[in-house]
Design an enzyme around this catalytic site. Structure first.
Site, PDB file in Angstrom:
ATOM      1  N   TRP A 298      64.644   7.564  35.805  1.00 39.25           N
ATOM      2  CA  TRP A 298      64.100   8.410  34.742  1.00 39.25           C
ATOM      3  C   TRP A 298      65.243   9.030  33.922  1.00 39.25           C
ATOM      4  O   TRP A 298      65.045   9.982  33.212  1.00 39.25           O
ATOM      5  CB  TRP A 298      63.273   9.546  35.355  1.00 39.25           C
ATOM      6  CG  TRP A 298      61.913   9.174  35.881  1.00 39.25           C
ATOM      7  CD1 TRP A 298      60.724   9.418  35.254  1.00 39.25           C
ATOM      8  CD2 TRP A 298      61.573   8.533  37.105  1.00 39.25           C
ATOM      9  NE1 TRP A 298      59.681   8.957  36.029  1.00 39.25           N
ATOM     10  CE2 TRP A 298      60.170   8.412  37.172  1.00 39.25           C
ATOM     11  CE3 TRP A 298      62.332   8.019  38.173  1.00 39.25           C
ATOM     12  CZ2 TRP A 298      59.503   7.816  38.245  1.00 39.25           C
ATOM     13  CZ3 TRP A 298      61.668   7.423  39.245  1.00 39.25           C
ATOM     14  CH2 TRP A 298      60.275   7.327  39.265  1.00 39.25           C
ATOM     15  N   CYS A 333      56.477   5.477  36.404  1.00 31.85           N
ATOM     16  CA  CYS A 333      55.200   5.409  37.125  1.00 31.85           C
ATOM     17  C   CYS A 333      54.276   4.274  36.684  1.00 31.85           C
ATOM     18  O   CYS A 333      53.659   3.625  37.517  1.00 31.85           O
ATOM     19  CB  CYS A 333      54.475   6.756  37.084  1.00 31.85           C
ATOM     20  SG  CYS A 333      53.785   7.199  35.489  1.00 31.85           S
ATOM     21  N   HIS A 392      50.449  10.886  34.778  1.00 32.56           N
ATOM     22  CA  HIS A 392      50.995  10.120  35.892  1.00 32.56           C
ATOM     23  C   HIS A 392      50.007   9.002  36.196  1.00 32.56           C
ATOM     24  O   HIS A 392      48.803   9.225  36.231  1.00 32.56           O
ATOM     25  CB  HIS A 392      51.210  11.025  37.110  1.00 32.56           C
ATOM     26  CG  HIS A 392      51.727  10.269  38.305  1.00 32.56           C
ATOM     27  ND1 HIS A 392      52.808   9.419  38.234  1.00 32.56           N
ATOM     28  CD2 HIS A 392      51.320  10.229  39.595  1.00 32.56           C
ATOM     29  CE1 HIS A 392      53.025   8.892  39.426  1.00 32.56           C
ATOM     30  NE2 HIS A 392      52.136   9.358  40.273  1.00 32.56           N
ATOM     31  N   ASP A 415      49.605   5.034  45.610  1.00 32.64           N
ATOM     32  CA  ASP A 415      50.603   5.353  44.587  1.00 32.64           C
ATOM     33  C   ASP A 415      51.958   4.926  45.116  1.00 32.64           C
ATOM     34  O   ASP A 415      52.366   5.363  46.190  1.00 32.64           O
ATOM     35  CB  ASP A 415      50.573   6.866  44.320  1.00 32.64           C
ATOM     36  CG  ASP A 415      51.483   7.265  43.177  1.00 32.64           C
ATOM     37  OD1 ASP A 415      52.219   6.397  42.653  1.00 32.64           O
ATOM     38  OD2 ASP A 415      51.469   8.454  42.794  1.00 32.64           O
ATOM     39  N   ASN A 455      44.497  19.295  41.230  1.00 33.93           N
ATOM     40  CA  ASN A 455      43.873  20.617  41.378  1.00 33.93           C
ATOM     41  C   ASN A 455      44.825  21.807  41.359  1.00 33.93           C
ATOM     42  O   ASN A 455      44.376  22.931  41.541  1.00 33.93           O
ATOM     43  CB  ASN A 455      43.102  20.673  42.705  1.00 33.93           C
ATOM     44  CG  ASN A 455      41.767  19.963  42.622  1.00 33.93           C
ATOM     45  OD1 ASN A 455      41.008  20.159  41.672  1.00 33.93           O
ATOM     46  ND2 ASN A 455      41.492  19.121  43.587  1.00 33.93           N
ATOM     47  N   ASP A 457      47.050  24.985  40.477  1.00 32.94           N
ATOM     48  CA  ASP A 457      47.024  26.033  39.463  1.00 32.94           C
ATOM     49  C   ASP A 457      48.423  26.168  38.876  1.00 32.94           C
ATOM     50  O   ASP A 457      49.419  25.993  39.576  1.00 32.94           O
ATOM     51  CB  ASP A 457      46.643  27.372  40.110  1.00 32.94           C
ATOM     52  CG  ASP A 457      45.258  27.326  40.718  1.00 32.94           C
ATOM     53  OD1 ASP A 457      44.414  26.556  40.205  1.00 32.94           O
ATOM     54  OD2 ASP A 457      45.031  28.050  41.697  1.00 32.94           O
ATOM     55  N   GLU A 504      34.615  22.371  36.592  1.00 35.58           N
ATOM     56  CA  GLU A 504      35.338  23.645  36.602  1.00 35.58           C
ATOM     57  C   GLU A 504      34.331  24.789  36.753  1.00 35.58           C
ATOM     58  O   GLU A 504      33.290  24.806  36.109  1.00 35.58           O
ATOM     59  CB  GLU A 504      36.067  23.766  35.240  1.00 35.58           C
ATOM     60  CG  GLU A 504      37.336  24.573  35.238  1.00 35.58           C
ATOM     61  CD  GLU A 504      38.501  23.778  35.837  1.00 35.58           C
ATOM     62  OE1 GLU A 504      39.181  24.345  36.708  1.00 35.58           O
ATOM     63  OE2 GLU A 504      38.706  22.601  35.435  1.00 35.58           O
ATOM     64  N   GLU A 509      32.981  23.459  43.249  1.00 33.98           N
ATOM     65  CA  GLU A 509      34.431  23.496  43.079  1.00 33.98           C
ATOM     66  C   GLU A 509      35.035  24.586  43.957  1.00 33.98           C
ATOM     67  O   GLU A 509      36.048  24.382  44.620  1.00 33.98           O
ATOM     68  CB  GLU A 509      34.798  23.753  41.600  1.00 33.98           C
ATOM     69  CG  GLU A 509      36.284  23.535  41.351  1.00 33.98           C
ATOM     70  CD  GLU A 509      36.844  24.416  40.241  1.00 33.98           C
ATOM     71  OE1 GLU A 509      36.188  25.419  39.890  1.00 33.98           O
ATOM     72  OE2 GLU A 509      37.929  24.114  39.759  1.00 33.98           O
ATOM     73  N   TYR A 575      58.481  12.459  30.137  1.00 27.46           N
ATOM     74  CA  TYR A 575      57.030  12.493  30.391  1.00 27.46           C
ATOM     75  C   TYR A 575      56.732  13.160  31.723  1.00 27.46           C
ATOM     76  O   TYR A 575      55.608  13.520  32.026  1.00 27.46           O
ATOM     77  CB  TYR A 575      56.427  11.082  30.327  1.00 27.46           C
ATOM     78  CG  TYR A 575      56.512  10.285  31.591  1.00 27.46           C
ATOM     79  CD1 TYR A 575      55.437  10.186  32.464  1.00 27.46           C
ATOM     80  CD2 TYR A 575      57.686   9.596  31.917  1.00 27.46           C
ATOM     81  CE1 TYR A 575      55.520   9.432  33.625  1.00 27.46           C
ATOM     82  CE2 TYR A 575      57.774   8.853  33.075  1.00 27.46           C
ATOM     83  CZ  TYR A 575      56.701   8.767  33.929  1.00 27.46           C
ATOM     84  OH  TYR A 575      56.783   8.011  35.075  1.00 27.46           O
TER      85      TYR A 575
END
Lengths: 742, 742
Positions: A298, A333, A392, A415, A455, A457, A504, A509, A575
């Site tokens: 990268w 990626c 991603h 992944d 997810n 925050d 949301e 949730e 990115y």
């Protein structure tokens, strides 16, 4: 201190002999080495006697039934090819899928007599084949229903018998060899090993008993049979797409994919287990730990390899890895995801590339991305170490997950981009998408990591003088804003966010997040009151080299006067969200009457950002500030992906199978400076193998034209895909759709 | 094929520069490298100003409170040592356990004034310390109850303040540095870094909020505090034991254990998570994949290192690994388990060594150990590749498993012996013992593998002429016959088999096996009728060098005449069940009238087995046969561990702390041949560090006497442990209990 009698000789221990240490073997520890290569194989003997030799040696077995010819029925017109959906593989061997019947013709020296003659077709894979390990399977023609590796004779005509074989739906996937064995009272006589009787057995999404069974023909057509993919990138509110040639049916690709498993030394006996195969491959697709397929880079410096942005398909990468036996340079990626996708589709595992916008990169299942502000509300770049990737890419593949309780089969995240080590190696998954959605983090593999990616925050901390941090703003909706993949059978994108998360602020949730915390994920519990001043950054369209007037809007929602001391920062970012250079910094002070809003205009000059541009040319604008009256923190972020000059692809000629056509790539240097070290690449799924041109220099305003002949191999709608890439300008893509007539 | 205009210069791509490739960095991919060494650390600045410098530079901070002296209260008599149960660590630094208060004394230049002065004690670990990562923790003395890293002043006396700190019960485990920071209006002034303020924070089984909390004092005394262990070996019906010195409190061991984590590059931020720590360590204790601590060797050739049977404790191994930074030669399962146990106890994780008798070594969660017979009922050694270890040692450690649903905390299996790769690396666990018992194979890590070790069936297959196999006998109770560990606080063994399995033939057992199969384990379903002829091999006691008359009993339980054609085979085997050499083979034919039993006597001559003896001197007798009348298969197996000559340890002197004592090891070569290359080792937990003598030759009937002085470091009952080991005679152990008075 040692007492010795005359015949006890005590001395210094013997010198350790120099030279290399002896190789540690498995002697004493295990009865046999593990077979871990599909290329190794041991020959089964041509003659195997049941009886002792007589006075004149062994009795001749040739007097019994003799095999003259075996036809694997692997040619293009053979039903084995079409009924198994393996007709597209560019390979001169039989390719079939497990759990489904295929036929071979065996021609004997005389007509086959069912009551007298006994023969078996034997399937062998790897060294030390063993019936109990599933690596040696003799199949007889019998009448009763069989559970595994069933055989029956479907036709006899003169000396030729058509034998139909159904490999077990859970059998090992890879390259087998088939023998025909004639069983006589004195012993067994077999055909000699010959390349023409090699065959490949793949996973079968069409077979109900296979763990990869996918009961949807349009999904299967897309996720197994389609060689052309669309990969989404750019930013959440300005989504870009590019076409990729997975090329899973190209010459050599199936062997290259099996080579990857061999290189990983994965035991042959595990290769029927799709969970193990995809997990192993997610480790092997990157070069970390294990000299796998692709080297991640990268840094912006791709001198010693191909820039990640320059690739147009997987073919070159996979063939190069097998030919050089060395990792291929370089990937980011989407390259990892695209090549992994080729691997999966090639072996028959339904797979797709997905893109998660604002993907949190975290470790330890920590559900926070920390942004540290100093006491004035300005970002403390030295202390802000987490990053949020603009996007991603990873893969999903479809399977039953018999290793988990019911309910967690279906799409699984895998992944291969080396982000964090999963359990000591760079790899990730398979993690059940449904388990992620329901916060069931306890099931293998790596669900907490993927959960955090969608997810987390974003927590803004204000750092006190004494080093403590106080959370001042929590943005719970920024990360994992959307997950997209290509719609099966169409060229549009499909929003699959709801497969990863409940809406949301829904009750579900909240329950899911509580469950995640119960499984040990740490989350910011505090919920600072949002400020009553809003900060708004508009969406922006901007071409490389253009100036911009950025408008920062402040909205006072309170009934008092508000003064905001703000920091406006503009950076060139990768990115991955990592800042390369800050090119703009201003500190406006804005006073707002109750209910008032005001726009602050900031000049962004091209000459300031141009010299810092990296890679995918993203600008990141971050505004932070403190409301003087309340001490509250306001923040806004906007990623702007710069528009690139066009790469034009034109096609001419009669669009018909095997007819000559030409494709032309055109590009004009729009800048006032020379472009140096320009690579142009072109290929087309099912119509053109990859090739490239190198231009050491492209002068300002000068056009580049490259024309290439090609001969479509098959009918259907496809695309010619081209890329242009040089250190000063990356990720220029062009494409042209064509429909080839039969 | 390429069209070019004059100012487009096309050419071959530039040659790839020679020389080493540039190091791939994390530039562009991540904002900062991961801190993964406990030895790296960055200094926190001595002065940190909040204000800009004035005309005469920065204001002097020395006018405020000044730190004169810091006492970490780490000496033997300090309560920090005793209340934290860390008094045994032989280390000149403070060692405490997390989640529990400890005290430091800070002496200032003047009395501390609570209303004016502000200071913090700061705890820092690893490079790039960060509050939000838990690697930089400033602790202030505050009145309100704090959740993590609480601080309070417990005493002030003249200029000295006693500060009490409670590290978070989930904090990172390792070596921290403590600073004292004086906070002034102009900035912060800190103590300089100094070795005396380093401290170690460990796991805490006495703290209810720690994941390793173990609510049983006798278990804690055994599994954390006891340096002496008993390891069970031998065979199921002839259990042998040996004493081991774990030495977790010896000089240098704690640093050596932290070095193992550093060497594994485990991120510092993960080192508070006991699940991750034990999993990482299970990979690092063996040298496979990662140059970890111990090189496995089962070959019998230990020329380049120490024979696995020769070690008497963990100390030398761990210190050697840290000093040479190279894997230590050699280990077998009990050495792995013993050294792993030292690591776990040293870091404060409750741990014990357990021994599983008849441990199946399998992979893929396949619940079968296959023994292949030919059509006559004789073992086909070329095709029998699975093995059953006479015994296998692993570790259990105690923890809450917050990453799993409730019910799977408690004892967890970890195993560092490199048997099979777990998820691509040689390691195993933590696997919940309770999950294994209930067949809940879906929870990480490696439950299926451990399940197979204790639950596999032994399946005898008869191989047909055409290569197919028919199961002819299934023994469902042979494997995992018993699991033993040392009883806490006693010198006896404790049977913990019922923690791994429900009783044989119980409803629960059947349910568990069905569940395991549902999770994808393959099991032999068929249940061939047992033969009506029983084959019985008696237990045998036999000393090395003695002859034996083996009695094989045939019992006809039927009401017809039975004829058995039997194969009696005697082999020298490794403890892994792998055959070294067959030294005996006879083929008795026995005819039995209805209900009759008969004993067949087989002569076993010492001269036949002596030349083949390996390692632990096990003889394995296998009898197989076919009942002529019914075609049924009969089998019996018996492992005989040969009795060894004695190694005598004597102790003299006053058994009192710091008084001189002597230990004497005596051995007489009982054989008629010279013993060459003899190593004798001796050590004692808490009383004597390991040492060894080498004797190049010990003539027949010649005694060896070695006397060593020692000075007991502490009171209590312990043992002097000795071993004698040479290529011709291994695993000779001796020991002597002593009780040291204070």
């Amino acid at each position: 201190m040692s007492d010795q009698t005359s015949s006890t000789i005590s001395s210094a221990p013997p010198p350790v002999p120099s030279g290399p240490r002896p190789k540690i073997t498995n002697r004493g520890r295990a009865a046999a080495p593990t077979a871990n290569s599909n290329m190794d194989s041991s020959d089964i003997p041509e003659y195997e006697y049941f009886v002792a030799p007589g006075p004149r040696g062994y009795p001749p077995l040739t007097e019994f039934l003799d095999v003259w010819e075996v036809d694997m029925k692997h040619h293009h017109e053979d039903t084995n090819r079409t009924s198994h959906k393996t007709h597209l593989y560019n390979l001169d061997s039989l390719v079939v899928r497990r759990g489904q019947e295929f036929e071979v013709n065996i021609k004997f020296n005389r007509p086959y007599k069912p009551d007298e003659d006994k023969f078996a077709v034997e399937f062998v894979i790897g060294s030390s084949p063993e019936y109990s390990k599933g690596t040696y399977m003799p199949v007889f023609a019998v009448k009763e229903r069989q559970t595994a590796w069933a055989g029956r004779i479907t036709e006899t005509s003169e000396n030729t018998v058509t034998m139909a074989v159904t490999p077990d739906p859970g059998c090992i996937v890879g390259k087998y060899h088939m023998y025909v064995a004639i069983v006589t009272p004195y012993g067994i006589r077999r055909t000699k090993r010959e390349k023409s009787r090699d065959l490949y057995i793949l996973f079968n999404p069409w077979a109900a008993d296979d763990d990869v069974f996918l009961n949807d023909e349009s999904e299967r057509q897309e996720c197994v049979m389609n060689e052309m993919g669309i990969i989404y990138h750019g930013s959440y509110d300005d989504i870009a797409e590019r076409t990729w040639n997975f090329g899973q049916f190209n010459v050599g690709i199936l062997d290259a994919c099996l080579y990857i498993l061999d290189r990983s030394q994965m035991p042959i006996t595990s290769r029927g287990d799709v969970v193990k195969v995809v997990r192993q491959a997610s480790a092997m697709l990157n070069s970390r730990d294990d000299d796998g397929v692709l080297v991640g880079n990268w840094s912006g410096d791709y001198t010693y390899g191909v820039a990640p942005t320059s690739w147009t398909g997987s073919t070159d990468i996979l063939l190069s890895y097998q030919n050089t036996r060395s990792p291929v340079c370089y990937a980011q990626c989407w390259v990892y995801a695209a090549v992994f996708n080729t691997f999966l589709r090639c072996l028959g595992i339904p797979a797709r590339v997905v893109t998660n916008y604002f993907s949190a990169h975290d470790n330890n299942g920590n559900l926070k991305t920390d942004i540290i502000l100093d006491e004035t509300g300005r970002i403390d770049r030295g202390r802000t170490k987490d990053s949020i990737w603009n996007y991603h890419c990873w893969n999903e593949c479809y399977m039953a997950r018999k290793d988990l309780p019911a309910g967690f089969g279906g799409w699984q995240v895998v992944d291969s981009t080396p982000q964090e080590t999963s359990d000591g190696m760079y790899r990730c998954g398979p993690a059940s998408v449904n388990a992620i959605k329901h916060g069931q983090m306890c099931y293998p593999y790596d669900a907490p990591f993927v959960f955090a990616e969608v997810n987390s925050d974003v927590v803004f901390y204000m750092r006190g003088k004494e080093g403590t941090m106080e959370p001042v703003k929590v943005n719970r909706s920024h990360v994992g804003r959307a997950v997209y993949t290509k719609t099966p059978g169409e060229l549009t994108r499909k929003d699959i966010t709801d497969q990863y998360k409940f809406p949301e602020d829904s009750t579900e949730e909240r329950t899911v997040l509580e469950k995640a915390v119960a499984f040990g994920c740490t989350r910011e519990e505090s919920d600072p009151l949002p400020a009553d001043v809003d900060l708004i950054l508009p969406s922006v369209e901007l071409a490389v080299g253009q100036d911009l007037e950025l408008s920062v809007e402040f909205v006072n929602r309170s009934e008092q006067r508000r003064t905001v001391e703000a920091y406006v920062s503009g950076s060139v970012v990768y990115y991955t969200g990592v800042t390369s250079a800050e090119f703009l910094f201003t500190t406006p002070r804005v006073t707002l009457e109750p209910g008032q809003s005001e726009k602050e205009l900031v000049d962004v000059e091209a000459r300031r950002y141009m010299k810092h541009l990296v890679e995918q040319a993203n600008l990141n604008f971050i505004v932070t500030g403190k409301v003087k009256e309340t001490g509250q923190i306001v923040t806004a972020m906007k990623v702007v992906t710069l528009r690139k000059p066009e790469l034009i692809v034109e096609v001419s000629g009669e669009p018909r199978v095997h007819e000559e056509m030409t494709a032309t790539v055109q590009f004009t240097n729009p800048f006032s400076f020379n472009l140096k070290g320009v690579y142009v690449r072109m290929e087309g799924p099912g119509v053109m193998l990859p090739s490239f041109r190198y231009y050491s220099l492209l002068a300002p305003n000068t056009p580049l034209v490259w024309t290439e002949k090609f001969y479509p191999q098959r009918a259907g709608t496809t695309r010619i895909i081209a890329s242009l890439d040089c250190p000063a300008l990356r990720q220029i893509y062009g494409e042209k759709s064509i429909t080839i007539k039969p």
